[in-house]
Design a protein around this motif. Structure first.
Motif, PDB file in Angstrom:
ATOM      1  N   SER A 192     -10.850  -7.120  -1.963  1.00  0.00           N
ATOM      2  CA  SER A 192     -10.519  -5.725  -2.247  1.00  0.00           C
ATOM      3  C   SER A 192     -11.810  -4.929  -2.364  1.00  0.00           C
ATOM      4  O   SER A 192     -12.885  -5.480  -2.640  1.00  0.00           O
ATOM      5  N   TYR A 205      -2.901  -4.815  -6.568  1.00  0.00           N
ATOM      6  CA  TYR A 205      -3.376  -3.504  -7.010  1.00  0.00           C
ATOM      7  C   TYR A 205      -3.498  -3.395  -8.527  1.00  0.00           C
ATOM      8  O   TYR A 205      -4.165  -2.487  -9.021  1.00  0.00           O
ATOM      9  N   ARG A 262       0.839  -1.204   0.000  1.00  0.00           N
ATOM     10  CA  ARG A 262       0.000   0.000   0.000  1.00  0.00           C
ATOM     11  C   ARG A 262       0.873   1.252   0.000  1.00  0.00           C
ATOM     12  O   ARG A 262       0.511   2.260  -0.606  1.00  0.00           O
ATOM     13  N   GLN A 274       1.692   1.932  -3.566  1.00  0.00           N
ATOM     14  CA  GLN A 274       0.591   2.572  -4.273  1.00  0.00           C
ATOM     15  C   GLN A 274       0.495   4.055  -3.906  1.00  0.00           C
ATOM     16  O   GLN A 274       0.285   4.910  -4.775  1.00  0.00           O
TER      17      GLN A 274
END
Length: 584
Positions: free
Chosen positions: A575, A126, A87, A90
């Protein structure tokens, strides 16, 4: 000539300050960017030599220090969990887009060792739209050498959350380059410790990513060291064999130690890497299409295999027959199992039990069964999915208010509606309208009762409706500006049905409206679910086909939406995507 460097910081998703370096392009004809991710214990400065050695003046370079490394904040060698690193990546890319105008589609990632595992998990979880990735000596399986090291570490972390171990790796095991050895031994920014939690997370994440590598639809070059004393080669080769993109390369560099890109003869690695990078920047690979993934590919094959009956009289058939019988016996004692048996383990009623997370059976044994059942990893993931849903509903509502738009909230398959009603109750100001729908009259009745109980009858309607009926969705009034589809598409293998639903929502929603969709890219218990648990479609097994994040993004884009952000649990099971309606 050494390229000028900027030392910068950004704030990641949880408020941590992370450090990074930026080397702007020195040529007038800018051509993309390369983002560098270092190995464990180290920092971005250890990869700075690549900026000049790759000799790409038209390419900008960036290199981060992962949290707990180098000049970044955080406990040395630690993080809340291993998924936090992905994360952070991202968030870093969001920062590069916002502050450097660097689009992910024009970016190539170069990552080493643990950094390569972080990037592989980011690609899987992702599905970023990057150009390509170069992974050097990915640490999918660290050689711990001590027997039963991982089981002992798992036990230790149950007793204490502050278990750290010190790396056994000496500089002489990383590289033959004397200067790199000296700098490793004397660099004060290198920390030799790593938390047991992160080491366990690295192992678990690596196993998941290697097993599910066939869903990573990115051109990848793999650079492997021939004499790697730190990580095993077998998982690296398994990972490469499963990668689906036709534009992939694997180079085995004989005699190289683990620090592949910092070896004495690293020109042997940099030459094919530079060639791969130039080709990707000049002629981008055509994206693979996954819109018909329900008809072909590994995901389709896995789901069909789970849906086939086992051979009568086989040991496997007998085992699962006993397992189903045991669940039936357990349902006589456990109220949560009883709901699953009677209503379906994928039903709205079961979901409400999972959300409430209470052991409510009358007997002590029944409450124990409740607890074991409700604490299964899949249900834990669903409860975290609820928190992510509520977070993104709040975020989307705030965006719409900031844009001076009305908030008309729609949930097309609300079940009992507990999570969305909790989100609505917390909204200030309240939505302009709220409409919940579900196909089941039982769920509609339960939802209406909950609306009355929560005192929301003046602002929330709950009607029966088919979430896959495109025409019905298109006629919804008032037109939703925020629509939610939670826990629905995961239950259906057929992408055509999902497209009907998404297109119906797109037909009803104006440009700039927001859509929140859940997805299930992976699940560790697919076989148990298909062979032992019943679905809400009574008499049918609960067979799920996991959709990769890449596939779900394509379905959204094909129906008129683009993903703005997403959340995913630490196990990579569920997700939650927040998408925006594109211009028609």
């Amino acid at each position: 000539m050494t390229r000028p460097q900027e030392a910068l910081d950004f704030t990641t998703h949880d408020g941590q300050r992370l450090h990074y370096r930026h080397w702007p392009a020195t040529a007038d004809n800018r051509n993309g960017a390369i983002v560098l991710f270092h190995r464990g214990h180290e920092h971005g400065g250890r990869m700075a030599h690549l900026v000049d050695e790759l000799d790409l003046p038209g390419v900008a370079f960036f290199a981060w220090d992962a949290r707990g490394h180098g000049a970044s904040d955080g406990v040395r060698g630690d993080a809340p969990d291993f998924a936090t690193y992905a994360r952070d990546v991202q968030t870093f890319f969001d920062h590069l887009a916002a502050h450097h105008r660097q689009a992910a589609a024009d970016t190539i990632v170069v990552a080493q060792s643990v950094g390569a595992v972080i990037i592989a998990s980011w690609l899987h979880d992702y599905a970023p739209d990057i150009r390509a990735a170069v992974l050097a000596a990915p640490a999918f399986k660290v050689k711990l050498y001590i027997p039963l090291a991982l089981p002992c570490l798992r036990l230790a972390t149950r007793l204490s959350d502050r278990v750290f171990i010190k790396s056994y790796v000496r500089a002489s095991l990383l590289t033959h380059d004397p200067e790199r050895q000296r700098s490793y031994a004397t660099d004060p920014a290198i920390s030799r410790q790593i938390s047991a939690r992160i080491l366990i997370g690295l192992a678990d994440t690596s196993r998941r990513i290697v097993d599910d590598a066939d869903t990573i639809d990115t051109p990848i070059q793999l650079l492997l060291s021939g004499r790697d004393h730190v990580v095993d080669r077998r998982p690296q080769l398994d990972f490469f064999a499963r990668l689906p993109h036709p534009d992939k390369e694997c180079h085995l560099l004989e005699g190289f130690f683990h620090d592949t890109l910092g070896e004495r003869d690293r020109h042997l690695a940099l030459a094919p890497m530079r060639r791969f990078i130039l080709r990707q920047l000049e002629v981008p690979a055509l994206p693979l299409t996954r819109l018909a993934a329900h008809l072909h590919g590994q995901g389709c094959a896995k789901a069909e295999a789970l849906g086939r009956p086992l051979a009568a009289g086989s040991l496997k058939a007998g085992y699962w027959r006993l397992m189903r019988a045991a669940l039936g016996v357990g349902a006589r004692l456990s109220s949560s199992l009883k709901v699953g048996i009677e209503r379906g383990f994928d039903s709205g009623a079961m979901l409400d039990q999972v959300y409430r997370h209470r052991a409510e059976s009358s007997s002590r044994l029944g409450r124990l069964i409740d607890r074991v059942h409700l604490d299964a990893i899949g249900w834990r993931g669903i409860r975290l999915r609820r928190r992510h849903l509520e977070e993104l509903i709040s975020l989307a509502a705030g965006c719409l208010r900031d844009e001076d738009r009305d908030l008309h909230l729609l949930d097309v398959a609300a079940g009992h509606g507990r999570y969305v009603l909790s989100a609505v109750a917390a909204m200030d100001p309240a939505p302009d309208s709220v409409l919940l729908r579900d196909y089941s009259e039982h769920n509609v009745a339960a939802g209406r009762a909950m609306i009355q109980q929560m005192g929301l009858a003046d602002r929330v309607r709950f009607n029966a409706g088919d979430a896959f009926d495109r025409a019905s969705l298109a006629r919804i009034s008032p037109a939703p500006t925020l629509a939610v589809v939670s826990g629905l598409y995961e239950l259906y293998c057929d992408n055509d049905r999902v497209m009907d639903s998404l297109c119906g929502l797109a037909d009803s929603m104006a440009e700039g409206s927001r859509l929140i969709v859940t997805n299930q890219p992976w699940h560790p218990q697919l076989t148990f679910i298909a062979r032992a648990l019943s679905s809400h479609r009574q008499g049918e097994p609960w067979v799920m086909r996991c959709r990769s994040q890449y596939e779900m993004r394509q379905l959204l884009h094909a129906s008129g939406f683009v993903v703005e952000t997403l959340r995913i649990d630490p196990w990579g099971i569920f997700s939650v995507m927040l998408a925006r309606r594109l211009p028609q």
